[in-house]
Design an enzyme around this catalytic site. Structure first.
Site, short mmCIF file in Angstrom:
data_model
loop_
_atom_site.label_atom_id
_atom_site.label_comp_id
_atom_site.label_asym_id
_atom_site.label_seq_id
_atom_site.Cartn_x
_atom_site.Cartn_y
_atom_site.Cartn_z
N CYS A 1 35.41 45.41 45.76
CA CYS A 1 35.74 44.78 47.04
C CYS A 1 34.90 45.27 48.21
CB CYS A 1 37.23 44.97 47.35
SG CYS A 1 37.66 46.62 47.96
N CYS B 1 41.68 40.75 60.32
CA CYS B 1 42.62 41.86 60.09
C CYS B 1 41.89 43.19 60.18
CB CYS B 1 43.33 41.72 58.75
SG CYS B 1 42.38 42.30 57.34
N CYS C 1 38.51 44.95 56.00
CA CYS C 1 37.22 44.96 55.28
C CYS C 1 36.09 45.42 56.18
CB CYS C 1 36.90 43.54 54.79
SG CYS C 1 36.48 42.40 56.13
N CYS D 1 36.06 39.64 51.95
CA CYS D 1 36.85 39.47 53.16
C CYS D 1 37.76 38.28 52.92
CB CYS D 1 35.94 39.22 54.37
SG CYS D 1 36.89 38.81 55.85
N ASP E 1 25.39 42.50 31.03
CA ASP E 1 24.21 41.67 31.24
C ASP E 1 22.97 42.43 30.82
OD1 ASP E 1 24.71 39.14 33.00
OD2 ASP E 1 26.07 40.67 33.76
N LEU F 1 22.10 59.14 25.39
CA LEU F 1 21.02 58.16 25.52
C LEU F 1 20.00 58.75 26.47
CD1 LEU F 1 19.82 55.31 25.11
CD2 LEU F 1 21.27 54.52 26.97
N ARG G 1 49.96 31.39 52.51
CA ARG G 1 49.36 30.55 53.57
C ARG G 1 49.42 29.05 53.21
NH1 ARG G 1 43.65 32.50 56.21
NH2 ARG G 1 44.02 31.76 58.28
N GLU H 1 47.50 28.09 59.42
CA GLU H 1 47.62 27.58 58.06
C GLU H 1 47.09 26.17 57.84
OE1 GLU H 1 51.57 29.35 56.24
OE2 GLU H 1 51.85 28.83 58.35
C1 LIG Z 1 32.40 46.22 40.21
C2 LIG Z 1 31.49 46.31 39.02
C3 LIG Z 1 30.85 45.17 38.61
C4 LIG Z 1 30.01 45.22 37.50
N1 LIG Z 1 29.38 44.08 37.12
C5 LIG Z 1 28.59 44.10 36.03
C6 LIG Z 1 27.93 42.94 35.57
O1 LIG Z 1 28.06 41.88 36.16
N2 LIG Z 1 27.16 43.04 34.48
C7 LIG Z 1 26.97 44.21 33.83
O2 LIG Z 1 26.23 44.27 32.85
N3 LIG Z 1 27.58 45.33 34.23
C8 LIG Z 1 28.39 45.30 35.30
N4 LIG Z 1 29.01 46.44 35.70
C9 LIG Z 1 28.89 47.65 34.90
C10 LIG Z 1 27.90 48.64 35.47
O3 LIG Z 1 26.62 48.23 35.21
C11 LIG Z 1 28.23 49.97 34.79
O4 LIG Z 1 29.47 50.40 35.28
C12 LIG Z 1 27.21 51.03 35.08
O5 LIG Z 1 25.93 50.65 34.75
C13 LIG Z 1 27.58 52.30 34.35
O6 LIG Z 1 26.73 53.34 34.80
P1 LIG Z 1 27.30 54.73 35.27
O7 LIG Z 1 26.18 55.59 35.51
O8 LIG Z 1 28.24 54.57 36.39
O9 LIG Z 1 28.10 55.14 33.96
P2 LIG Z 1 29.35 56.10 33.84
O10 LIG Z 1 30.54 55.41 34.35
O11 LIG Z 1 29.04 57.42 34.38
O12 LIG Z 1 29.43 56.18 32.27
C14 LIG Z 1 29.88 55.13 31.49
C15 LIG Z 1 30.04 55.63 30.06
O13 LIG Z 1 28.77 55.88 29.50
C16 LIG Z 1 28.64 57.26 29.14
N5 LIG Z 1 27.27 57.60 29.49
C17 LIG Z 1 26.65 57.39 30.67
N6 LIG Z 1 25.37 57.72 30.58
C18 LIG Z 1 25.17 58.16 29.33
C19 LIG Z 1 24.02 58.64 28.62
N7 LIG Z 1 22.84 58.71 29.18
N8 LIG Z 1 24.19 59.01 27.34
C20 LIG Z 1 25.40 58.95 26.75
N9 LIG Z 1 26.48 58.51 27.37
C21 LIG Z 1 26.38 58.11 28.63
C22 LIG Z 1 29.70 57.97 29.88
O14 LIG Z 1 30.11 59.10 29.19
C23 LIG Z 1 30.79 56.94 29.96
O15 LIG Z 1 31.53 56.92 28.80
C24 LIG Z 1 29.84 46.43 36.81
C25 LIG Z 1 30.48 47.57 37.24
C26 LIG Z 1 31.32 47.53 38.33
C27 LIG Z 1 32.02 48.76 38.77
S1 FES Z 2 38.90 40.71 58.33
FE1 FES Z 2 40.63 40.79 57.01
S2 FES Z 2 39.72 41.05 55.09
FE2 FES Z 2 38.03 40.77 56.38
S1 FES Z 3 35.10 48.83 45.99
FE1 FES Z 3 36.02 50.72 46.36
S2 FES Z 3 37.96 50.18 47.02
FE2 FES Z 3 37.17 48.30 46.40
#
Ligand SMILES: Cc1cc2nc3c(=O)[nH]c(=O)nc-3n(C[C@H](O)[C@H](O)[C@H](O)COP(=O)(O)OP(=O)(O)OC[C@H]3O[C@@H](n4cnc5c(N)ncnc54)[C@H](O)[C@@H]3O)c2cc1C
Ligand code: FES
Ligand code: FES
Length: 1343
Positions: A47, A112, A115, A160, A359, A399, A919, A1269
Site C-alpha cells: 500500500c 483523509c 496515505c 489512495c 515473474d 543461491l 459509500r 457519495e
Molecule cells: C508487495 C509485493 C509485491 C510483489 N510483486 C511481485 C510480482 O509481481 N512478481 C514477482 O515475481 N514477485 C513479486 N514480489 C516478490 C518479490 O520479488 C520478493 O519478495 C523479493 O524478490 C524477495 O527478495 P528478498 O530479498 O526480500 O527476500 P527475503 O524475503 O529476504 O527472502 C525470501 C526467501 O528466500 C530466502 N533467500 C533469500 N535470498 C537467498 C539466497 N541468496 N539464498 C538462499 N536463500 C535465500 C530467504 O531465506 C527466504 O526464505 C512482490 C513482493 C511484494 C512484497
Molecule cells: S487521502 Fe485518504 S487514502 Fe489517500
Molecule cells: S506497504 Fe507497508 S504498510 Fe502497506
C-alpha cells in the site's frame, strides 16, 4: 549482549540496544521514536503508507545512496548505520514544509491524509533519484530532472482510497521539467485563466534536505578504521556473516535450527508469505560481498543473488534486446519501494521452494539463465530450469548468483508478457510468460523458420515457472503458419493445467494461448495472402498491438466549475484544513496517540466456520503463543453488561462475541491480549479453536438458501417505497417483453487506509475514555455503555480524524471499541486494538451482494411501460443498515420513468458477516440495475442505448410522481440538460463514429463508449454545532460530524468565517485563520449523530451558521457602539470588549431540517470511453467526462475531490475489486495481494469533471448540494462502455455465449473483472480465429 543498532532518523541519532531481531523499521519508528509519518496500512508491502527513504553511506567513496523502502517489511537490524528520512524529516510545522508537502496540499491531493506521508516519500525519493542522474541537462529553476512520465509512475505503488489520484499526479508532475504547467488541474497557486508559472509554486531546491547526517558518517568512518569494516550486529539473535565460510559455520553451530532461524536478504518475502510465528534468530546474508556482484561479460550478465530488483533493472537496461526486455518486465514487478530492496535471489528462492507466482523466474527461465548455488561446501552450477524442478531446497542452500546469457541480437526474438489487474505492477499476474525464439528466414519463401525456441510460463496455478517443452519441440524447425500456430496452441492447452483450487483456471489458460499467439503471429511470413494478423480492411498488425501500449498514455484532466462570491469565504476553493499536517505526518490518528503507561494490545480471534459451537480456544506451542497475556471472551463482559458490539437505529443488536455459537466465519470469538500489537497479531495466529456443530442446523449462506428458509429481516414500514402505477396494465401496453432476466452484483470492501482502531483508557469511577476511529462516536458511546453496563456519561468517546471511512466506520468501528473497553475494564489497563489488514478484511462485511431478476415491457420506440423487479439482498447475520437498503436501491432505480413499477425486495438474513453501508449503499446497485435493464431493452431493439435512456428519463411531472417531495422545484431538475449535453453533443457523435471505425479496423482491441445519468436522493438529519470565541479572538468549533477526509472541517471553517463575517469589514475572510475545528467528544457535544449519507458537511455547516447568527446577535450591539464612538473595528478589540461586558461567547445550536424539506435529489451524468483487449480481458479507461450538479458549491476544491475520488472508488467496484468468500462464507480476498483497489494505473487517461450549478434553492444550505457519495454511481458508465466494447468483440468473433445465445445480449455482472471480460469476449477467440484461417486456403496450411 550484542552491539546496539545505530541509525539516524531525520538527522537524529538512535541507538537501539536489545531490540528483537524481528522488529521492523516501522514498528521501531512508531513505538520508539516520535515519528508517526510512516503508517501501517497493510504490513505486506502492498500500500505504500509506510514508505520511508533509506540512505546508505559508503566511506570508501564518500557517497550516499538513497532509495525508498517499505518500512513495514524492512527489519530494523538491516538498517544498522543507515539514515532514515520520513515525511516529518523533509518538512514539518516548526521547520517549514517541504515543497512536496506544500504542492500536495495546494493541488488538493490529500483527503483523509492517511496515505499522504507515504505519497510524499515516494515522490521525494523519485526526485532524489532523478536529480542524482548525471548526463542530463540542468532543469530550469524550480523543477527537477524528473520527467512527467516518471512523475506519473512515482506513486504507482502507493494506494489512495480517497482522491482518485488525479491531483496527486498533478502535484508530482509539477516538479517535472518537461511538464506544461497549464495542463495541471485546479490548485491554490494560480487561478483558472491566470498564467501558470513555476515561480508561483513553492520553490523546489534540489539537495535542500540532508539525507545523511555528518555524525553518522564520522561514526561509520571511525568504525572502519577500528574494524576495517562496518560493524555487524550479532549475538542479539541477528547474525550478519561476512563470508560464506562464516555463514557455513553458523549453519554448523548448535543453535542453528531451520525451523526457528530465519534467513533473510531483504525480508520482502514476508509480504508475500506471512510469518506465522515470531523468530528470535535471523541470519542476514546481505553482508556477504560475493552475493552482491554484478559481472558483465561476453557470456552474459551475472547478478549476485542479493542484487536488488531495481539495481538489476538498471544494469539490464543498458544491455541488448533480451536484457532490455527483461528489465522492462522487472519494472512491473511489485512497486518502486519494494523493488528497491527486494532481491533477485530472494524471488528465485521463493519460487523454488513455494508455489509462488514469480515473474522473475519466468523471464529468466525463457532466457536460459543458470544459477550457482552453494550446498554445504559444494558449489553447483545448474540451469534455472533444473534448479526450479529440484525438490524445494533446504534452508542451508545458498543461491550465489544468476547468469543471464548474452543472446546477441541477430535472429533472436524475445518477448515477455504478464496480465495483472494493474498494468504497471503492484499486482501479481494471472499468468505470465516469456518467449525466446531463434529464427532464420528462408530467402525463397520469405518464411520464418523456428530454429530454437524457449517458451516459459508461470503464475497460472503452477508451483514454479515451467517450459512448454512439447510445444517447443513441435515448433522447432517449422516455418510459421496459422495452422502451425493453431497446433501449437492446442498442444499448449493440454500443457497449461492450473492446479486445483486456482481461481479462474480457464481464463489463465486462455491468457497463455493469447501470449503465444501474440508472440508467434508477427513471425509469420508478412506477405501471406490471408495475413494472420490483419483485419480484412485494415493495416493493423499484431506487432503494433504489442508495441503501442495504451497504458503509456499520459494522464490528462480538465476541471470546470463556477465560482461564486455570494457567501464568501464560503464557496472559495481553499485548501483542506490541516492538509500540510497530514502531508508531513504530524496529523494525529488514533494509532498515533502515544501509548499510555501500561498499555496492552489486542487482536481478534475469529471463527473460521459458520454456525458452530466454539468448544475451546487453545494455542499452538510456539514463540508467539508465549506472548499471550490473556484471552478476553464473552465471559469477561462485566455484570450488568451485555454481549453487544453494534446496532443501527434501535434495530436488532449484533453480538460482540460469537458466544456460545459463532454465527458466521469471521465472527469475533475472543481477543488475545499481549504487550505489543505485533505480539498480539502473531499470538492470534497461533489460536487453535475447537468447534462442533452438534444440534445446529446447517448455516444459511446464500440468497437462495435464505429464500428457501424464509430467513429475512423486515424493513420498517417508513422505509418501504410505494409501487408506481399498474404493472399489469403497463405490461399489456407493451409491444415487447423481456421476462425474468437477471443481473448480479457482488460485495466490495471499504479499503479505508487506516484499519479499524480504538484505544480504551479506564478512568476513575468505572468510567472509560475511548479514542476511536469512528464515523459515529455517539453510537460507540451507546454500545460501550451497554456492553459494560455503565451509564452513558461514564463513556467519553473522542474522535479527532479518521483515516478513511466510506461507511465502514459507522457501525463496524463499535465492535473494536467495545472489545477494547471490555478488555480495559477487566484488566484495569489501557488497551489498544489496531486491526491487521487481513482481520479487518475478514470481519468488515462490506457492501451487500445482491441478485436482481426483472421483467420489463416496452414499446417498439423504446418507451418502457412496466417494470417488475425481484431483489434478493444478502444482509449477513445482523440487520445493521440492511433493512434500509431497499429504500436506496429502489430510489436509485427510479431515475428512469418505467411507466408502472413494482418490486419485491427480500433482505436475507444469512450466516455471513453482516453487510453495512459502503459509500453510496444501495444507490450504486439500484442505479446499475436500471442501466442493465435499459441496455437489454436497447440491445433487443437494436437501438443505441443512449436513445433508450433519453426516451425514459423523467420529465418533471413523472419525476414528482416517482420521487414525491424529494423532487423539489421544477427549476432544480437539471438531469436532462446534463445528459443531453454529454450524450447528444457533436463531440459524442464524433467519438462514437471514431470508435466504430476503430472497431472495424482492429481485431484484438475494441472500444466502447457510454453515457450514464444518475439521480441520488439524500436526506438531511439533525446535527449539532458549537462555536466559541476565545478571549484572544481565536475561534474554536465543535460539530457532530467527523472529519473522515471529506473536507467537513474545511467547509465548517469557511462557514464559521462567513457566519461571523457580518462583524468584519471583509465579510469574514480575516477570520479563516482564526478558526480551529476540534475533535468530537461525546461528553462535550451530545447528539452528534453519524457521519454518512453525504449531507453531514452541509448540516454541520448549517448548525454552525445558526450558532454564529446568535453570536452575531450578541456582538452586534457592541460593534455598533464601538463604531458609533468612531473607533475602528478590529476583531480582537471587539472580542475583548465583549468579554469585558460578560457577553457569553459560546453558542451551541442543534439544527433540525424543516419538516417540509428533509431530502433532495442530486443529479449527474458521465460519459466513459474504454478500450478492451480481447486477448487478455484488460480494460483501459481512455476517458471519462463527468458532469455533476453540485449546486452552489461550499468549496469547489473539496467537492471536486469528492467527485473524482468517489468515481474512482466506483470504478474499483465495477471492474476490479473481488471480495469473495470460500464455501463457508470466510472472506478469501483478504489483503493487498488479492484485493485490488484502483491505483494511479487504473484511472481514466483523460479525466474531466464539470461541476454544474443548477438553479439556486435557498432551502438547501446556501444552495449547495451533497458530493460525497452520488458521483460514485457514475462509474457505471465504465461498466456500460465495457459492455459496448465487448459487444463489438463478440460480433467480430461471432461469440454467442450465455443464456441468450446472442452476440448482442448477454448478462454482465459486477464486478466485470478481467476474467469476466475475457470470458464474455470469448475464451477461445484465438483458436476460432486460427481455425477460420487454417480452413481458408492452402496458402495458410503448412503442417
Ligand atoms: C508487495 C509485493 C509485491 C510483489 N510483486 C511481485 C510480482 O509481481 N512478481 C514477482 O515475481 N514477485 C513479486 N514480489 C516478490 C518479490 O520479488 C520478493 O519478495 C523479493 O524478490 C524477495 O527478495 P528478498 O530479498 O526480500 O527476500 P527475503 O524475503 O529476504 O527472502 C525470501 C526467501 O528466500 C530466502 N533467500 C533469500 N535470498 C537467498 C539466497 N541468496 N539464498 C538462499 N536463500 C535465500 C530467504 O531465506 C527466504 O526464505 C512482490 C513482493 C511484494 C512484497
Ligand atoms: S487521502 Fe485518504 S487514502 Fe489517500
Ligand atoms: S506497504 Fe507497508 S504498510 Fe502497506
Amino acid at each position: 549482549m550484542g552491539k546496539a543498532v545505530v541509525l539516524a532518523v531525520n538527522g537524529r541519532r538512535y541507538e537501539a540496544a536489545g531490540v528483537e531481531p524481528s522488529m521492523t523499521l516501522l514498528e521501531f519508528l512508531r513505538t520508539q521514536t516520535p515519528v508517526r509519518g510512516p503508517k501501517l496500512g497493510c504490513g505486506e508491502g502492498g500500500c505504500g503508507a509506510c514508505v520511508v527513504l533509506i540512505s546508505k553511506y559508503d566511506p570508501a567513496t564518500d557517497e550516499v545512496t538513497e532509495f525508498s523502502a517499505s518500512s513495514c517489511l524492512t527489519l530494523l537490524h538491516s538498517v544498522d548505520r543507515c539514515s532514515v528520512t520520513t515525511s516529518e524529516g523533509i518538512g514539518n510545522t516548526r521547520d517549514g514544509y517541504h515543497p512536496v508537502q506544500q504542492r500536495l496540499a495546494g493541488f488538493h491531493a490529500s483527503q483523509c491524509g492517511f496515505c499522504t506521508p507515504g505519497m510524499c516519500m515516494s515522490i521525494f525519493s523519485a526526485l532524489v533519484k532523478a536529480d542524482k542522474k548525471s548526463g542530463l541537462p540542468e532543469p530550469p529553476a524550480g523543477f527537477s530532472k524528473l520527467t512527467a512520465s516518471e512523475a506519473e509512475r512515482a506513486v504507482s505503488g502507493n494506494l489512495c482510497r480517497c482522491t482518485g489520484y488525479r491531483p496527486i499526479v498533478d502535484a508530482c508532475k509539477s516538479f517535472a521539467a518537461d511538464v506544461d504547467l497549464e495542463d495541471l488541474g485546479l490548485n491554490c497557486f494560480w487561478k483558472k485563466g491566470e498564467p501558470a508559472d513555476v515561480s508561483k509554486l513553492p520553490a523546489y531546491n534540489r539537495g535542500a534536505v540532508n539525507t545523511f547526517p555528518d555524525f553518522l558518517k564520522s561514526e561509520i568512518k571511525s568504525c572502519e578504521q577500528v574494524n576495517g569494516a562496518p560493524v555487524a550486529v550479532s549475538n542479539d539473535g541477528w547474525y550478519h556473516p561476512k563470508s560464506i565460510e562464516e555463514l557455513n559455520r553458523l549453519f554448523d553451530s548448535d543453535w542453528f535450527d531451520e525451523r526457528s532461524v530465519k534467513i533473510v536478504a531483504s525480508n520482502t518475502g514476508s509480504g508475500v508469505y506471512k510469518d506465522e510465528d515470531l523468530y528470535d534468530k535471523y541470519i542476514d546474508i546481505k553482508g556477504i560481498p560475493e552475493l552482491s556482484i554484478v559481472n558483465i561479460s561476453s557470456s552474459g550478465i551475472e547478478l549476485g543473488s542479493v542484487v536488488s530488483i531495481s539495481k538489476a533493472i538498471e544494469v539490464l537496461s543498458d544491455g541488448n534486446l533480451v536484457f532490455r526486455k527483461i528489465a522492462d518486465h522487472l519494472n512491473k514487478v511489485a512497486s518502486p519501494f519494494v523493488r528497491n530492496t527486494a532481491t533477485i535471489g530472494g524471488n528465485i528462492i521463493m519460487s523454488q521452494r513455494l508455489p509462488f507466482a514469480s515473474d522473475i523466474a519466468t523471464v529468466l527461465l525463457a532466457a536460459s539463465s543458470t544459477v550457482t548455488i552453494q550446498v554445504a561446501s559444494k558449489r553447483l552450477c545448474l540451469t534455472l530450469e533444473e534448479f526450479l524442478q529440484q525438490p524445494p531446497c533446504d534452508s542451508k542452500t545458498l543461491l550465489l548468483s544468476i547468469l543471464i546469457p548474452d543472446w546477441g541480437s541477430d535472429g533472436v526474438t524475445f518477448e515477455t508478457f504478464r496480465v495483472a489487474p494493474r498494468p504497471f505492477g503492484n499486482a501479481v499476474s494471472y499468468t505470465n510468460s516469456a518467449f525466446l525464439a531463434k529464427t532464420s528466414g528462408d530467402a525463397a519463401s520469405g518464411e520464418h523458420i523456428i530454429e530454437d525456441i524457449c517458451l516459459a510460463f508461470g503464475a497460472f496455478g503452477v508451483e514454479q515457472a515451467v517450459r512448454a517443452r512439447k510445444v517447443e519441440d513441435f515448433l522447432k524447425g517449422r516455418p510459421l503458419t496459422s495452422y502451425v500456430i493453431l497446433k501449437a496452441v492446442q498442444l499448449l492447452k493440454e500443457f497449461i493445467s492450473p492446479s486445483e483450487g486456482t481461481t479462474h483456471p480457464e481464463y489463465r489458460i486462455s491468457l497463455a494461448v493469447s501470449f503465444l499467439f501474440s508472440f508467434l503471429s508477427p513471425l509469420v511470413k508478412v506477405d501471406t495472402p490471408s495475413a494472420l494478423y490483419t483485419n480484412d480492411n485494415s493495416k493493423y498488425l499484431l506487432e503494433d498491438h504489442i508495441k503501442v501500449d495504451i497504458n503509456d498514455l499520459p494522464i490528462r484532466s480538465r476541471q470546470e466549475m463556477v465560482f461564486n462570491d455570494e457567501y464568501k469565504p464560503v464557496g472559495k476553493p481553499i485548501k483542506k484544513d490541516g492538509v500540510e499536517l497530514q502531508a508531513s505526518g504530524e496529523a494525529v490518528y488514533v494509532d498515533d496517540i502515544p501509548a499510555p503507561k501500561d498499555c496492552l494490545y489486542g487482536a481478534f480471534i475469529y471463527s473460521t466456520h459458520p454456525h458452530v459451537h466454539v468448544k475451546s480456544i487453545n494455542f499452538k506451542s510456539s514463540l508467539a503463543s508465549q506472548k499471550v497475556i490473556t484471552v478476553i471472551t464473552a465471559k469477561d463482559i462485566p455484570n450488568g453488561g451485555k454481549n453487544v458490539g453494534s446496532c443501527f437505529m434501535m434495530l436488532e443488536d449484533e453480538e460482540l462475541f460469537g458466544d456460545p455459537v459463532a454465527e458466521f466465519a469471521g465472527q469475533n470469538i475472543g481477543v488475545v491480549i499481549a504487550e505489543t500489537q505485533r505480539y498480539a497479531y502473531m499470538a492470534a495466529k497461533q489460536a487453535v479453536v475447537e468447534y462442533n456443530t452438534e444440534n445446529l442446523l446447517p448455516p444459511i449462506l446464500t440468497i437462495e438458501d435464505a429464500i428457501q428458509h424464509n430467513s429475512y429481516f423486515q424493513t420498517p414500514p417508513v422505509f418501504v417505497h410505494k409501487p408506481v402505477g399498474d404493472y399489469n396494465q403497463g405490461m399489456s401496453e407493451a409491444d415487447h417483453k423481456i421476462l425474468s432476466a437477471e443481473v448480479k452484483l457482488e460485495s466490495q470492501y471499504y479499503f479505508y487506509m487506516e484499519t479499524q482502531v480504538a484505544l480504551a483508557i479506564p478512568d476513575e469511577d468505572n468510567s472509560m475514555t475511548i479514542y476511536s476511529s469512528s464515523q459515529s462516536p455517539e453510537l460507540t458511546q451507546y454500545m460501550v455503555a451497554r456492553c459494560l453496563g455503565i451509564p452513558f456519561h461514564n463513556v467519553r468517546v473522542i474522535t479527532r480524524r479518521v483515516g478513511g471511512g466510506f461507511g465502514g466506520k459507522g457501525m463496524k468501528s463499535t465492535h473494536v471499541a467495545c472489545a477494547c473497553a471490555v478488555a480495559a475494564f477487566k484488566l484495569r489497563r489501557p488497551v489498544k486494538m489496531y486491526l491487521d489488514r487481513k482481520t479487518d478484511m475478514i470481519m468488515a462485511g462490506g457492501r451487500h451482494p445482491m441478485k436482481a431478476k426483472y421483467s420489463v415491457g416496452f414499446k417498439s420506440d423504446g418507451k418502457i411501460t412496466a417494470l417488475h423487479l425481484d431483489l434478493g439482498i444478502n444482509a449477513g447475520i445482523s440487520p445493521d443498515v440492511s433493512p434500509l437498503l431497499p429504500w436506496a436501491i429502489i430510489g436509485a432505480l427510479k431515475k428512469y420513468n418505467w411507466g408502472a413499477f413494482e418490486f419485491d425486495t427480500k433482505v436475507c438474513k444469512t450466516n455471513v458477516s453482516s453487510k453495512s453501508a459502503v459509500r453510496a449503499p444501495g444507490d450504486v446497485q439500484g442505479s446499475f440495475i436500471a442501466e442493465a435493464i435499459i441496455e437489454q431493452v436497447a440491445s433487443s431493439l437494436s437501438v443505441d442505448t443512449n436513445t433508450i435512456r433519453r426516451k425514459n428519463l423523467h420529465d418533471f411531472k413523472s419525476l414528482a410522481v416517482f420521487y414525491g417531495k424529494s423532487a423539489g422545484e421544477a427549476s432544480t431538475y437539471s438531469l436532462v440538460s446534463m445528459f443531453d449535453k454529454l450524450a447528444f453533443s457533436p463531440d459524442y457523435k464524433l467519438r462514437a463514429e471514431t470508435i466504430e471505425h476503430f472497431n472495424n479496423s482492429n481485431k484484438w482491441k475494441k472500444r466502447g463508449i457510454s453515457c450514464v445519468p444518475s439521480t441520488y436522493d439524500v436526506s438531511l438529519r439533525p446535527t449539532p454545532g458549537k462555536v466559541s470565541i476565545m478571549n484572544d479572538g481565536s475561534i474554536v468549533v465543535e460539530v457532530g460530524g467527523i472529519e473522515i477526509g471529506q473536507g467537513l472541517w474545511t467547509k465548517v471553517k469557511q462557514m464559521t468565517a462567513f457566519g461571523l463575517g457580518h462583524l468584519c469589514p471583509d465579510g469574514g475572510e480575516c477570520l479563516l485563520k482564526k478558526v480551529r475545528v476540534i475533535q468530537a467528544d461525546t461528553l462535550s457535544m451530545v447528539q452528534g449523530g453519524m457521519t454518512g449519507g453525504s449531507t453531514t458537511s452541509e448540516t454541520c455547516c448549517e448548525a454552525v451558521r445558526q450558532s454564529c447568527a446568535t453570536l452575531v446577535e450578541r456582538l452586534k450591539p457592541i460593534k455598533d457602539s464601538l463604531e458609533a464612538n468612531g473607533s475602528t473595528l478590529e476583531w480582537g478589540a471587539l472580542i475583548a470588549q465583549a468579554s469585558m461586558a460578560n457577553v457569553s461567547l459560546s453558542v451551541q445550536a442543534y439544527w433540525t431540517p424543516d419538516v417540509t424539506f428533509t431530502s433532495y435529489l442530486n443529479y449527474g451524468a458521465a460519459v466513459s470511453e474504454v478500450e478492451v483487449d480481447v486477448l487478455t480481458g484488460a480494460t483501459t479507461i481512455l476517458r471519462s467526462d463527468l458532469v455533476y450538479d453540485c449546486g452552489q458549491s461550499l468549496n469547489p476544491a473539496v467537492d471536486l475531490g469528492q467527485i473524482e475520488g468517489s468515481f474512482v472508488q466506483g470504478v474499483g467496484f465495477f471492474t476490479n475489486e473481488e471480495y469473495t468468500t470460500n464455501s463457508e462464507g470466510l472472506v478469501i480476498h483478504d489483503g493487498t495481494w488479492t484485493y485490488k483497489i484502483p491505483t494511479v494505473d487504473n484511472i481514466p487517461k483523460q479525466f474531466n469533471v464539470e461541476m454544474f450549478n443548477s438553479a439556486s434553492d435557498k432551502k438547501r444550505v446556501l444552495s449547495s448540494k451533497a458530493s460525497g457519495e452520488p458521483p460514485l454511481v457514475l462509474a457505471a458508465s465504465v461498466h456500460c462502455a465495457m459492455r459496448e466494447a465487448i459487444r463489438a468483440a463478440r460480433k467480430e468473433f461471432s461469440v454467442c455465449t450465455g443464456p441468450a445465445k446472442s452476440t448482442a445480449t448477454f448478462q454482465m455482472d459486477v464486478p466485470a473483472t478481467m476474467p469476466v471480460v475475457k470470458e464474455l469476449c470469448g475464451l477461445d477467440v484465438v483458436e476460432r480465429y486460427l481455425e477460420s484461417l487454417s480452413s481458408a486456403g492452402p496458402n495458410t496450411v503448412k503442417a
